[in-house]
Design an enzyme around this catalytic site. Structure first.
Site, mmCIF file in Angstrom:
data_model
loop_
_atom_site.group_PDB
_atom_site.id
_atom_site.type_symbol
_atom_site.label_atom_id
_atom_site.label_comp_id
_atom_site.label_asym_id
_atom_site.label_seq_id
_atom_site.Cartn_x
_atom_site.Cartn_y
_atom_site.Cartn_z
ATOM 1 N N LYS A 140 -2.146 -1.562 -3.778
ATOM 2 C CA LYS A 140 -3.013 -0.391 -3.697
ATOM 3 C C LYS A 140 -2.198 0.876 -3.774
ATOM 4 C CE LYS A 140 -5.972 1.836 -0.339
ATOM 5 N NZ LYS A 140 -6.494 1.820 0.992
ATOM 6 N N LYS B 197 0.862 -1.178 0.000
ATOM 7 C CA LYS B 197 0.000 0.000 0.000
ATOM 8 C C LYS B 197 0.896 1.224 0.000
ATOM 9 C CE LYS B 197 -3.561 2.375 2.633
ATOM 10 N NZ LYS B 197 -4.565 2.235 3.710
#
Ligand code: PBG
Length: 299
Positions: free
Chosen positions: A223, A170
């Site tokens: 992400k 992320k």
């Protein structure tokens, strides 16, 4: 369509639908209206959902204690969803930011986000969610070591069948803006760069993935999705578990903004984006476009 995981924003109350301006078609819903949304989605073939709570400021504290209260509206909604739609897959969000008065994913002590002290809080949050009936725990916090600690806590509480989709890679991204507005969860001070990853770094994603894999992640997420297709690809090539991608709020808002101006064809742009994420190697895609896309296919 069955590969989608549809993000939904939950608020406390009844009969509430508050549209999120930057993502037309996406709203915060109270439980009753969320159940109706899920019903519509299931009819379209979307069967998996990730639920995020928008918690009022008065309930937030430094320890995110509201997350663990069994009477909290988030856990209650999960119970209701699983009761009404037992065949649906419900994924949770594990991180302190929706409940934290500091707005950070981890515990803040003397202005610092402290990794190790955060882990027991995340573990407790996960067990509370498993008790409420979630199928997949989704740690979005990016603390080191949390997958192992959460796995152990779940197993210890008898939830050996509850799986973990780790937010493995992320990145500290500019594309989370609309989400933080939707949840009112922006950090009160500082940024998330001490725990989210540097967008310039590819090899760190491999290290994070190796650790999550060894600690027991069942699925691993990248992400955001679009600026990180190479990361999706390399994880898919190197790890023998499902890789998912989060097509985040800012990526969704961009398309809407351009389409509203007549600068892009919405349907075609969405199709191409989702296809590229899939082509890069994502087995599952968390996307705000899920419902529109499913409807598009039926036109
Ligand atoms: C935080 C969290 C974020 C998102 C999901 N979980 C934002 C952040 O890291 O501040 C973003 C999702 C999106 O932008 O759609 N726990």
């Amino acid at each position: 369509v069955s590969d989608f995981i549809y993000p939904l924003f939950l608020v406390d109350g009844k009969g509430i639908e508050v549209p999120i301006a930057s993502m037309p078609g996406i709203s915060r819903y109270s439980e009753d209206l969320m159940l109706r949304q899920i019903e519509e989605c299931v009819a379209l073939g979307i069967n998996s959902f990730v639920i995020f709570p928008a918690v009022e400021d008065a309930l937030k504290d430094k320890e995110a204690s509201y997350a663990m209260r069994s009477d909290n509206f988030y856990l209650e909604a999960i119970r209701q969803i699983k009761a009404r739609f037992p065949e649906s897959v419900v994924m949770s969000d594990v991180a302190m930011d929706p409940y934290s008065s500091d707005g950070h994913d981890g515990l803040v002590i003397d202005g610092k986000i402290v990794n190790d002290e955060t882990l027991p809080i995340l573990a407790k949050m996960s067990v509370a969610q498993a008790q409420a009936g979630v199928d997949i725990i989704g740690p979005s916090d990016m603390m080191d070591g949390r997958i192992g600690v959460i796995r152990e806590a779940l197993d210890g509480a008898g939830f050996t069948d509850v799986s973990i989709m780790s937010y493995t890679a992320k990145y500290a991204s500019a594309f989370y803006g609309p989400f933080r507005d939707a949840l009112n969860s922006a950090p009160k001070s500082g940024d998330k760069k001490t725990y989210q990853m540097n967008p310039a770094n590819r090899r760190e994603a491999l290290l994070e993935a190796q650790l999550d894999f060894e600690e027991g992640a069942d699925m691993m997420m990248v992400k955001p999705a679009l600026c990180y297709l190479d990361i999706i690809h390399v994880l898919k090539e190197q790890f023998p578990i499902p890789i998912t991608a989060y097509n985040v709020s800012g990526e969704c808002a961009m398309v809407h903004a351009a389409a509203q101006n007549g600068w892009l064809n919405y349907d075609l742009a969405v199709y191409e984006m989702l296809l590229s994420i899939r082509r890069a190697g994502a087995d599952g895609i968390l996307t705000y476009f899920a419902k529109d896309f499913a409807q598009m296919l039926r036109k």
